[in-house]
Design a protein around this motif. Structure first.
Motif, PDB file in Angstrom:
ATOM      1  N   GLN A  67       0.808  -1.212   0.000  1.00 38.17           N
ATOM      2  CA  GLN A  67       0.000   0.000   0.000  1.00 38.17           C
ATOM      3  C   GLN A  67       0.844   1.267   0.000  1.00 38.17           C
ATOM      4  N   GLY A  68       2.151   1.134   0.241  1.00 39.39           N
ATOM      5  CA  GLY A  68       3.018   2.305   0.261  1.00 39.39           C
ATOM      6  C   GLY A  68       3.269   2.847  -1.133  1.00 39.39           C
ATOM      7  N   ASP A  69       3.689   4.082  -1.177  1.00 41.89           N
ATOM      8  CA  ASP A  69       3.948   4.746  -2.457  1.00 41.89           C
ATOM      9  C   ASP A  69       5.368   4.428  -2.911  1.00 41.89           C
ATOM     10  N   VAL A  70       5.569   3.151  -3.225  1.00 43.97           N
ATOM     11  CA  VAL A  70       6.878   2.673  -3.653  1.00 43.97           C
ATOM     12  C   VAL A  70       6.794   2.244  -5.113  1.00 43.97           C
ATOM     13  N   ILE A  71       7.710   2.728  -5.917  1.00 45.21           N
ATOM     14  CA  ILE A  71       7.752   2.360  -7.334  1.00 45.21           C
ATOM     15  C   ILE A  71       8.613   1.106  -7.452  1.00 45.21           C
ATOM     16  N   TRP A  72       7.962  -0.059  -7.386  1.00 50.75           N
ATOM     17  CA  TRP A  72       8.712  -1.314  -7.367  1.00 50.75           C
ATOM     18  C   TRP A  72       9.412  -1.581  -8.694  1.00 50.75           C
ATOM     19  N   ASN A  73       8.917  -1.013  -9.782  1.00 51.30           N
ATOM     20  CA  ASN A  73       9.604  -1.190 -11.062  1.00 51.30           C
ATOM     21  C   ASN A  73      10.996  -0.569 -11.032  1.00 51.30           C
ATOM     22  N   THR A  74      11.114   0.549 -10.311  1.00 48.62           N
ATOM     23  CA  THR A  74      12.429   1.185 -10.180  1.00 48.62           C
ATOM     24  C   THR A  74      13.388   0.290  -9.410  1.00 48.62           C
ATOM     25  N   VAL A  75      12.869  -0.391  -8.385  1.00 51.02           N
ATOM     26  CA  VAL A  75      13.715  -1.315  -7.620  1.00 51.02           C
ATOM     27  C   VAL A  75      14.239  -2.425  -8.523  1.00 51.02           C
ATOM     28  N   GLY A  76      13.355  -2.998  -9.340  1.00 54.10           N
ATOM     29  CA  GLY A  76      13.789  -4.057 -10.241  1.00 54.10           C
ATOM     30  C   GLY A  76      14.728  -3.572 -11.323  1.00 54.10           C
ATOM     31  N   ASN A  77      14.483  -2.368 -11.833  1.00 53.47           N
ATOM     32  CA  ASN A  77      15.332  -1.854 -12.922  1.00 53.47           C
ATOM     33  C   ASN A  77      16.720  -1.467 -12.434  1.00 53.47           C
ATOM     34  N   SER A 262      19.520  10.217  -5.133  1.00 58.90           N
ATOM     35  CA  SER A 262      19.512  11.680  -5.115  1.00 58.90           C
ATOM     36  C   SER A 262      19.286  12.258  -6.514  1.00 58.90           C
ATOM     37  N   SER A 263      19.824  11.591  -7.520  1.00 63.74           N
ATOM     38  CA  SER A 263      19.680  12.109  -8.887  1.00 63.74           C
ATOM     39  C   SER A 263      18.338  11.768  -9.515  1.00 63.74           C
ATOM     40  N   THR A 264      17.700  10.695  -9.066  1.00 66.32           N
ATOM     41  CA  THR A 264      16.417  10.269  -9.643  1.00 66.32           C
ATOM     42  C   THR A 264      15.244  10.493  -8.703  1.00 66.32           C
ATOM     43  N   THR A 265      15.482  11.031  -7.512  1.00 62.72           N
ATOM     44  CA  THR A 265      14.455  11.237  -6.469  1.00 62.72           C
ATOM     45  C   THR A 265      13.808   9.933  -6.022  1.00 62.72           C
ATOM     46  N   ALA A 266      14.359   8.791  -6.406  1.00 64.57           N
ATOM     47  CA  ALA A 266      13.844   7.489  -5.937  1.00 64.57           C
ATOM     48  C   ALA A 266      14.672   7.054  -4.738  1.00 64.57           C
ATOM     49  N   ILE A 267      14.562   7.822  -3.660  1.00 63.83           N
ATOM     50  CA  ILE A 267      15.437   7.614  -2.507  1.00 63.83           C
ATOM     51  C   ILE A 267      15.108   6.301  -1.802  1.00 63.83           C
ATOM     52  N   MET A 268      13.832   6.097  -1.455  1.00 62.48           N
ATOM     53  CA  MET A 268      13.454   4.870  -0.752  1.00 62.48           C
ATOM     54  C   MET A 268      13.640   3.637  -1.628  1.00 62.48           C
ATOM     55  N   GLU A 269      13.361   3.778  -2.912  1.00 64.09           N
ATOM     56  CA  GLU A 269      13.543   2.638  -3.814  1.00 64.09           C
ATOM     57  C   GLU A 269      15.005   2.182  -3.844  1.00 64.09           C
ATOM     58  N   MET A 270      15.929   3.131  -3.833  1.00 64.66           N
ATOM     59  CA  MET A 270      17.344   2.769  -3.860  1.00 64.66           C
ATOM     60  C   MET A 270      17.798   2.208  -2.523  1.00 64.66           C
ATOM     61  N   PHE A 271      17.160   2.642  -1.432  1.00 70.46           N
ATOM     62  CA  PHE A 271      17.464   2.020  -0.147  1.00 70.46           C
ATOM     63  C   PHE A 271      17.012   0.559  -0.142  1.00 70.46           C
ATOM     64  N   PHE A 272      15.877   0.287  -0.788  1.00 65.40           N
ATOM     65  CA  PHE A 272      15.431  -1.102  -0.924  1.00 65.40           C
ATOM     66  C   PHE A 272      16.435  -1.912  -1.755  1.00 65.40           C
ATOM     67  N   VAL A 273      16.973  -1.303  -2.795  1.00 68.83           N
ATOM     68  CA  VAL A 273      17.979  -1.985  -3.619  1.00 68.83           C
ATOM     69  C   VAL A 273      19.207  -2.336  -2.790  1.00 68.83           C
ATOM     70  N   ALA A 274      19.681  -1.362  -2.005  1.00 76.55           N
ATOM     71  CA  ALA A 274      20.850  -1.624  -1.153  1.00 76.55           C
ATOM     72  C   ALA A 274      20.550  -2.709  -0.129  1.00 76.55           C
ATOM     73  N   ALA A 275      19.354  -2.673   0.461  1.00 76.39           N
ATOM     74  CA  ALA A 275      18.998  -3.689   1.456  1.00 76.39           C
ATOM     75  C   ALA A 275      18.957  -5.083   0.835  1.00 76.39           C
ATOM     76  N   ILE A 276      18.437  -5.189  -0.378  1.00 75.67           N
ATOM     77  CA  ILE A 276      18.381  -6.497  -1.049  1.00 75.67           C
ATOM     78  C   ILE A 276      19.786  -7.038  -1.275  1.00 75.67           C
ATOM     79  N   TRP A 277      20.689  -6.180  -1.727  1.00 79.29           N
ATOM     80  CA  TRP A 277      22.048  -6.651  -1.988  1.00 79.29           C
ATOM     81  C   TRP A 277      22.779  -7.016  -0.695  1.00 79.29           C
ATOM     82  N   TYR A 278      22.533  -6.267   0.383  1.00 75.87           N
ATOM     83  CA  TYR A 278      23.147  -6.629   1.660  1.00 75.87           C
ATOM     84  C   TYR A 278      22.632  -7.983   2.134  1.00 75.87           C
ATOM     85  N   LEU A 279      21.339  -8.247   1.941  1.00 79.33           N
ATOM     86  CA  LEU A 279      20.790  -9.550   2.318  1.00 79.33           C
ATOM     87  C   LEU A 279      21.403 -10.668   1.492  1.00 79.33           C
ATOM     88  N   VAL A 280      21.595 -10.418   0.197  1.00 78.36           N
ATOM     89  CA  VAL A 280      22.205 -11.439  -0.668  1.00 78.36           C
ATOM     90  C   VAL A 280      23.633 -11.731  -0.224  1.00 78.36           C
TER      91      VAL A 280
END
Length: 327
Positions: A67-77, A262-280
């Motif tokens: 339900q959050g305003d997260v652009i999951w496509n950005t996370v995958g891309n 910072s350059s794409t304003t997808a701040i939370m999405e990129m934090f999700f990307v970093a978290a996924i890689w740390y988990l991996v």
């Protein structure tokens, strides 16, 4: 008497063969007066209730995040973007190199602290006291701003250079993480060395081995069984602690993700990307740690710990447990 049989056979004559024993008559077992009882395992309804509650909570969490305003496509891309993959490589590199430096320093200062020389023991204690007593973030900032108090590194006649040119982000990250890790590894190695029975050292000295050779060939190989598990945990922690080096301009995973955010304003999405890689990364190295611990456990355990696949098959077989007949 003429009728009596001679006690012994005549001299030189053959002796009578021994009489074979008569087997006792077999007695059939008495029939059991009790009927076979089928033992049915007790059903643990509480486990099923707990499983349902846990699954419900997980479904609720997934729904809440959806339900959050997260652009999951950005996370995958952006998950396999070149900048992100470069940051992943830098994270692995600084973690491995810093851990190697910390392990070497840990062995060195652990041996120094166990030495009977009061000078080396005091120096080792001071090193451990300082680097364990101050936060690693503070140590990183101190190395990063070293040029404020030492504009020039002058080690004449060996080396002389400007501190700004010498203290690159990689070197700052290496010194900050490696020296801090060395203090913790010194205590881990010291505990491992002290876990080896003193009789091993006495026997090696009785055979004429020097102290250094005894430590290298006798004590440390046996201490590895105690050293490996906490060392693996320290490396997993190092992978996560490496995110702090973004403060000293080192382009690791978190720094790369933050720059893209910072350059794409997808701040939370990129934090999700970093978290996924740390988990991996932590998951992959945790599997390696498990098999390394399992290897060094040989000879000290009667049965080795089950591998993840063996645990899965054991749990599946327990679900299909057959009924046991008890008499």
């Amino acid at each position: 008497m003429a009728d009596s049989a001679p006690a012994d056979a005549p001299h030189g004559g053959p002796a009578d063969p021994p009489t074979p024993p008569v087997p006792a008559p077999s007695i059939p077992p008495a029939a059991s007066p009790y009927e076979a009882i089928r033992a049915v395992p007790v059903r643990h309804y509480g486990r099923w209730v707990a499983a349902v509650v846990v699954v419900a909570v997980l479904v609720w969490l997934v729904y809440a995040f959806s339900q959050g305003d997260v652009i999951w496509n950005t996370v995958g891309n952006e998950l396999f973007a070149h900048t992100v993959l470069t940051g992943v490589w830098h994270t692995v590199l600084i973690s491995v190199v810093s851990m190697a430096l910390g392990l070497v320093l840990g062995v060195l200062f652990a041996v120094m602290r166990l030495s009977k020389n009061p000078v080396t023991g005091a120096v080792a204690w001071l090193y451990i006291w300082f680097f364990r007593g101050t936060p690693v973030y503070v140590q990183l900032l101190m190395w990063f701003n070293l040029s404020l108090i030492f504009p020039v590194i002058n080690l004449m006649p060996l080396y002389k250079n400007n501190t700004v040119d010498l203290m690159t982000p990689f070197l700052v990250a290496l010194l900050g993480l490696g020296l801090n890790e060395g203090a913790y590894m010194a205590e881990i190695v010291r505990a491992g060395i002290q876990s080896v029975d003193e009789g091993q050292t006495e026997a090696a000295h009785a055979l004429g081995m020097t102290g250094a050779r005894t430590m290298r060939r006798i004590v440390l190989p046996q201490a590895m069984r105690v050293i490996i598990p906490p060392t693996g945990n320290e490396f997993i922690n190092m992978l996560k602690t490496s995110s702090l080096v973004s403060a000293v301009q080192y382009a690791e995973l978190l720094r790369a993700a933050s720059d893209i955010g910072s350059s794409t304003t997808a701040i939370m999405e990129m934090f999700f990307v970093a978290a996924i890689w740390y988990l991996v990364l932590t998951s992959v190295f945790s599997v390696g740690q498990f098999y390394l611990e399992r290897r060094y456990a040989r000879g000290s355990l009667r049965t080795l710990p089950l591998t993840p696949w063996q645990k899965v098959t054991a749990n599946l077989s327990s679900l299909r447990r057959p009924k046991v007949a008890v008499r």
